[in-house]
Design a protein around this motif. Structure first.
Motif, PDB file in Angstrom:
ATOM      1  N   UNK A   1       0.842  -1.178   0.000  1.00 38.08           N
ATOM      2  CA  UNK A   1       0.000   0.000   0.000  1.00 38.08           C
ATOM      3  C   UNK A   1       0.883   1.235   0.000  1.00 38.08           C
ATOM      4  N   UNK A   2       0.647   2.087  -0.945  1.00 37.65           N
ATOM      5  CA  UNK A   2       1.379   3.345  -1.024  1.00 37.65           C
ATOM      6  C   UNK A   2       0.763   4.323  -0.034  1.00 37.65           C
ATOM      7  N   UNK A   3       1.601   5.001   0.716  1.00 29.97           N
ATOM      8  CA  UNK A   3       1.063   5.928   1.720  1.00 29.97           C
ATOM      9  C   UNK A   3       1.565   7.336   1.466  1.00 29.97           C
ATOM     10  N   UNK A   4       0.866   8.291   2.048  1.00 28.14           N
ATOM     11  CA  UNK A   4       1.223   9.700   1.944  1.00 28.14           C
ATOM     12  C   UNK A   4       1.211  10.297   3.335  1.00 28.14           C
ATOM     13  N   UNK A   5       1.872  11.434   3.476  1.00 28.42           N
ATOM     14  CA  UNK A   5       1.969  12.116   4.757  1.00 28.42           C
ATOM     15  C   UNK A   5       1.020  13.302   4.761  1.00 28.42           C
ATOM     16  N   UNK A   6       0.324  13.484   5.883  1.00 24.85           N
ATOM     17  CA  UNK A   6      -0.527  14.658   6.084  1.00 24.85           C
ATOM     18  C   UNK A   6       0.033  15.411   7.279  1.00 24.85           C
ATOM     19  N   UNK A   7       0.241  16.711   7.124  1.00 25.74           N
ATOM     20  CA  UNK A   7       0.707  17.543   8.234  1.00 25.74           C
ATOM     21  C   UNK A   7      -0.407  18.493   8.627  1.00 25.74           C
ATOM     22  N   UNK A  24      -3.365   5.625  25.794  1.00 33.27           N
ATOM     23  CA  UNK A  24      -4.401   4.953  26.587  1.00 33.27           C
ATOM     24  C   UNK A  24      -5.119   3.885  25.762  1.00 33.27           C
ATOM     25  N   UNK A  25      -5.223   4.122  24.456  1.00 32.45           N
ATOM     26  CA  UNK A  25      -5.889   3.164  23.573  1.00 32.45           C
ATOM     27  C   UNK A  25      -4.935   2.072  23.084  1.00 32.45           C
ATOM     28  N   UNK A  26      -3.660   2.195  23.449  1.00 32.56           N
ATOM     29  CA  UNK A  26      -2.684   1.186  23.033  1.00 32.56           C
ATOM     30  C   UNK A  26      -2.330   1.265  21.566  1.00 32.56           C
ATOM     31  N   UNK A  27      -2.310   2.474  21.028  1.00 32.67           N
ATOM     32  CA  UNK A  27      -1.973   2.641  19.614  1.00 32.67           C
ATOM     33  C   UNK A  27      -1.124   3.886  19.427  1.00 32.67           C
ATOM     34  N   UNK A  28      -0.609   4.030  18.239  1.00 36.19           N
ATOM     35  CA  UNK A  28       0.167   5.230  17.921  1.00 36.19           C
ATOM     36  C   UNK A  28      -0.792   6.363  17.564  1.00 36.19           C
ATOM     37  N   UNK A  29      -0.255   7.574  17.564  1.00 35.36           N
ATOM     38  CA  UNK A  29      -1.066   8.722  17.148  1.00 35.36           C
ATOM     39  C   UNK A  29      -1.486   8.543  15.693  1.00 35.36           C
ATOM     40  N   UNK A  30      -0.594   8.029  14.875  1.00 35.03           N
ATOM     41  CA  UNK A  30      -0.940   7.792  13.464  1.00 35.03           C
ATOM     42  C   UNK A  30      -2.117   6.825  13.344  1.00 35.03           C
ATOM     43  N   UNK A  31      -2.067   5.733  14.119  1.00 35.35           N
ATOM     44  CA  UNK A  31      -3.182   4.774  14.099  1.00 35.35           C
ATOM     45  C   UNK A  31      -4.481   5.444  14.541  1.00 35.35           C
ATOM     46  N   UNK A  32      -4.399   6.236  15.611  1.00 39.85           N
ATOM     47  CA  UNK A  32      -5.576   6.925  16.134  1.00 39.85           C
ATOM     48  C   UNK A  32      -6.157   7.873  15.090  1.00 39.85           C
ATOM     49  N   UNK A  33      -5.292   8.631  14.434  1.00 42.84           N
ATOM     50  CA  UNK A  33      -5.762   9.594  13.427  1.00 42.84           C
ATOM     51  C   UNK A  33      -6.329   8.879  12.201  1.00 42.84           C
ATOM     52  N   UNK A  34      -5.693   7.773  11.797  1.00 40.34           N
ATOM     53  CA  UNK A  34      -6.238   7.009  10.658  1.00 40.34           C
ATOM     54  C   UNK A  34      -7.631   6.485  10.996  1.00 40.34           C
TER      55      UNK A  34
END
Length: 101
Positions: A1-7, A24-34
């Protein structure tokens, strides 16, 4: 999967809260935002009125649960409470059905 960065910019306190929520959710910020982004795409972001209504539904369900545990109580009072709870739920459902949500 090709990914891109969002700032994006965020207030320092919000950034800290975001990192804390992810941890607290046991995930990364990236995972949470996705996950939040996918929910938004699917229209599953709850507005303040919906959150208030969901809290009211939970409260009403708790009232009904408590009434179910009552034995030997005043039947008329219990019946009135159940009818009031049912009507409160109908009002919430009607509000969301009429608004198309």
């Amino acid at each position: 999967m090709e990914s891109e960065v969002i700032k994006f910019r965020i207030a320092r306190g919000d950034k800290t809260a975001l990192f804390d929520a992810a941890e607290a959710a046991g995930m990364t910020v990236s995972d949470l935002m996705r996950r939040a982004g996918k929910a938004a795409i699917k229209g599953r972001i709850a507005s303040r009125p919906i959150l208030v209504d969901l809290a009211h539904v939970r409260s009403t369900a708790n009232r009904l649960d408590a009434l179910a545990a009552v034995t030997g109580g005043d039947v008329a009072k219990i019946s009135a409470e159940i009818k009031a709870a049912a009507e409160a739920l109908r009002v919430i459902v009607r509000r969301h059905l009429e608004s198309g949500q």
